[in-house]
Design a protein around this motif. Sequence first.
Motif, mmCIF file in Angstrom:
data_model
loop_
_atom_site.group_PDB
_atom_site.id
_atom_site.type_symbol
_atom_site.label_atom_id
_atom_site.label_comp_id
_atom_site.label_asym_id
_atom_site.label_seq_id
_atom_site.Cartn_x
_atom_site.Cartn_y
_atom_site.Cartn_z
ATOM 1 N N GLU A 194 0.827 -1.217 0.000
ATOM 2 C CA GLU A 194 0.000 0.000 0.000
ATOM 3 C C GLU A 194 0.861 1.267 0.000
ATOM 4 O OE1 GLU A 194 -0.410 -2.619 2.046
ATOM 5 O OE2 GLU A 194 -2.196 -3.421 1.050
ATOM 6 N N ASP A 195 2.072 1.196 0.564
ATOM 7 C CA ASP A 195 2.960 2.371 0.538
ATOM 8 C C ASP A 195 3.270 2.767 -0.905
ATOM 9 O OD1 ASP A 195 3.384 2.698 3.367
ATOM 10 O OD2 ASP A 195 4.657 0.917 3.299
ATOM 11 N N ILE A 196 3.440 1.768 -1.750
ATOM 12 C CA ILE A 196 3.744 2.049 -3.158
ATOM 13 C C ILE A 196 2.466 2.423 -3.910
ATOM 14 C CG2 ILE A 196 4.835 1.139 -5.254
ATOM 15 C CD1 ILE A 196 6.637 1.497 -2.648
ATOM 16 N N ALA A 197 1.380 1.721 -3.605
ATOM 17 C CA ALA A 197 0.095 2.021 -4.260
ATOM 18 C C ALA A 197 -0.292 3.484 -4.050
ATOM 19 C CB ALA A 197 -0.984 1.091 -3.718
ATOM 20 N N ASN A 198 -0.025 4.006 -2.848
ATOM 21 C CA ASN A 198 -0.365 5.419 -2.569
ATOM 22 C C ASN A 198 0.416 6.357 -3.480
ATOM 23 O OD1 ASN A 198 -2.133 4.694 -0.565
ATOM 24 N ND2 ASN A 198 -0.649 4.967 1.100
ATOM 25 N N GLY A 199 1.694 6.027 -3.733
ATOM 26 C CA GLY A 199 2.503 6.858 -4.624
ATOM 27 C C GLY A 199 2.032 6.761 -6.066
ATOM 28 N N VAL A 200 1.697 5.556 -6.488
ATOM 29 C CA VAL A 200 1.195 5.384 -7.858
ATOM 30 C C VAL A 200 -0.106 6.163 -8.023
ATOM 31 C CG1 VAL A 200 0.376 3.735 -9.577
ATOM 32 C CG2 VAL A 200 2.276 3.104 -8.077
ATOM 33 N N ARG A 201 -0.940 6.090 -7.006
ATOM 34 C CA ARG A 201 -2.228 6.795 -7.081
ATOM 35 C C ARG A 201 -2.013 8.294 -7.264
ATOM 36 N NH1 ARG A 201 -6.239 5.338 -2.350
ATOM 37 N NH2 ARG A 201 -4.692 6.473 -1.146
ATOM 38 N N PHE A 202 -1.027 8.835 -6.591
ATOM 39 C CA PHE A 202 -0.701 10.266 -6.753
ATOM 40 C C PHE A 202 -0.247 10.551 -8.192
ATOM 41 C CE2 PHE A 202 2.936 13.346 -6.539
ATOM 42 C CZ PHE A 202 2.172 14.497 -6.420
ATOM 43 N N LEU A 203 0.621 9.686 -8.733
ATOM 44 C CA LEU A 203 1.135 9.921 -10.094
ATOM 45 C C LEU A 203 0.047 9.753 -11.147
ATOM 46 C CD1 LEU A 203 4.659 8.233 -9.959
ATOM 47 C CD2 LEU A 203 4.133 10.680 -10.005
ATOM 48 N N VAL A 204 -0.911 8.878 -10.879
ATOM 49 C CA VAL A 204 -2.027 8.677 -11.806
ATOM 50 C C VAL A 204 -2.963 9.881 -11.770
ATOM 51 C CG1 VAL A 204 -4.163 7.332 -12.069
ATOM 52 C CG2 VAL A 204 -1.966 6.153 -11.775
ATOM 53 N N SER A 205 -3.102 10.473 -10.597
ATOM 54 C CA SER A 205 -4.099 11.538 -10.418
ATOM 55 C C SER A 205 -3.616 12.860 -11.031
ATOM 56 C CB SER A 205 -4.383 11.746 -8.926
ATOM 57 O OG SER A 205 -3.401 12.588 -8.360
ATOM 58 N N ASP A 206 -4.555 13.764 -11.198
ATOM 59 C CA ASP A 206 -4.211 15.083 -11.733
ATOM 60 C C ASP A 206 -3.503 15.951 -10.686
ATOM 61 O OD1 ASP A 206 -5.390 14.155 -14.004
ATOM 62 O OD2 ASP A 206 -7.308 15.154 -13.663
ATOM 63 N N ASP A 207 -3.405 15.477 -9.449
ATOM 64 C CA ASP A 207 -2.624 16.201 -8.435
ATOM 65 C C ASP A 207 -1.149 16.276 -8.813
ATOM 66 O OD1 ASP A 207 -4.885 16.505 -6.955
ATOM 67 O OD2 ASP A 207 -4.401 14.968 -5.478
ATOM 68 N N SER A 208 -0.712 15.370 -9.687
ATOM 69 C CA SER A 208 0.702 15.371 -10.111
ATOM 70 C C SER A 208 0.845 15.899 -11.539
ATOM 71 C CB SER A 208 1.277 13.954 -10.019
ATOM 72 O OG SER A 208 0.548 13.074 -10.853
ATOM 73 N N SER A 209 -0.064 16.803 -11.930
ATOM 74 C CA SER A 209 -0.140 17.195 -13.347
ATOM 75 C C SER A 209 1.122 17.902 -13.866
ATOM 76 C CB SER A 209 -1.365 18.082 -13.575
ATOM 77 O OG SER A 209 -1.246 19.253 -12.799
ATOM 78 N N PHE A 210 1.995 18.384 -12.968
ATOM 79 C CA PHE A 210 3.245 19.027 -13.430
ATOM 80 C C PHE A 210 4.417 18.049 -13.413
ATOM 81 C CE2 PHE A 210 6.716 22.354 -12.911
ATOM 82 C CZ PHE A 210 6.610 22.821 -14.223
#
Length: 260
Positions: free
Chosen positions: A229-245
């Motif tokens: 889940e520690d890694i899943a949380n990071g992937v989720r951030f990269l997938v989301s538009d929160d990481s759009s930059f």
Amino acid sequence: MTELSQKVVIVTGGGSGIGAATAEALAERGARVMVTDINSQAAEQTAHVIAQRGQQAEAMQQDVCDNAVWDQVFAKTNKAFGTVNTLVNNAGVSGAGKDRFEEPEGLEAWRQIMAINLDAVNMGCRRAITEMKAHGGSIVNISSVMGIVGGAGPAYNASKGGVRLLTKSIASYCGRMGYPIRCNSVHPGYIWTPMVRQIAEVHEEVETEQELKEMLLLQHPIGRLGDPEDIANGVRFLVSDDSSFMTGSELVIDGGYTSV
Ligand SMILES: NC(=O)c1ccc[n+]([C@@H]2O[C@H](COP(=O)([O-])OP(=O)(O)OC[C@H]3O[C@@H](n4cnc5c(N)ncnc54)[C@H](O)[C@@H]3O)[C@@H](O)[C@H]2O)c1
């Protein structure tokens, strides 16, 4: 955290460990997820767990090394959930104990590990670029701390280092071409999954999984090994538009492994 209801995602190697946790974490936020794995029962189990929670997932058998199957995976996902806009290249093998420099079988093991861990990521990215270049998307490639520092077997190290730079190359290429596709890599430290537990069987310095865990723990200043889940949380951030930059970035999630 942004909800992901607009995301149509393929997660490879989604039947176990980090891939399963990632599929679940994305579906939990509303993404529609195609879970693929060479182990079809494992992929179905992950999709079943997600569906039981009232979220959206389907499963498909996929050997990531088979280029023709990539077309089928995208076609089936498009049909089931709408246009694919996210790919998580997660499937991988450690090849622990196999790719020894001085043994003749080592070369064949090298080729197999590279085929799964690097060539197949390239195949997935190529297909994703073709699919996403008009409407946009995000690719997340699971590399490793071993793609930054040495320490594991040579093929694993080289394959994960290759994934790191392939990711940057794709980010750069898509930018140059004007394709609205982001591509980032994730670099986990040791995560206690079946892949890592199996290392105990071949490691020269340990007898049991517990001994392996204690040895690996010493390399993580945070004082524990990672959970999927520690890694899943990071992937989720990269997938989301929160990481759009973010594109061409390497997200290190390693409990401090690379800082010692
Ligand atoms: N566990 C760790 O400590 C760690 C650390 C850094 C990076 N990683 C990377 O994370 C990814 C997931 O690892 P994990 O620890 O969850 O491993 P895991 O063994 O639990 O899961 C890997 C999954 O990939 C699948 N797979 C293997 N070969 C395949 C193929 N040819 N086609 C399709 N699926 C295939 C397996 O069936 C399995 O379900 C891998 O790329 C791994 O290198 C893991």
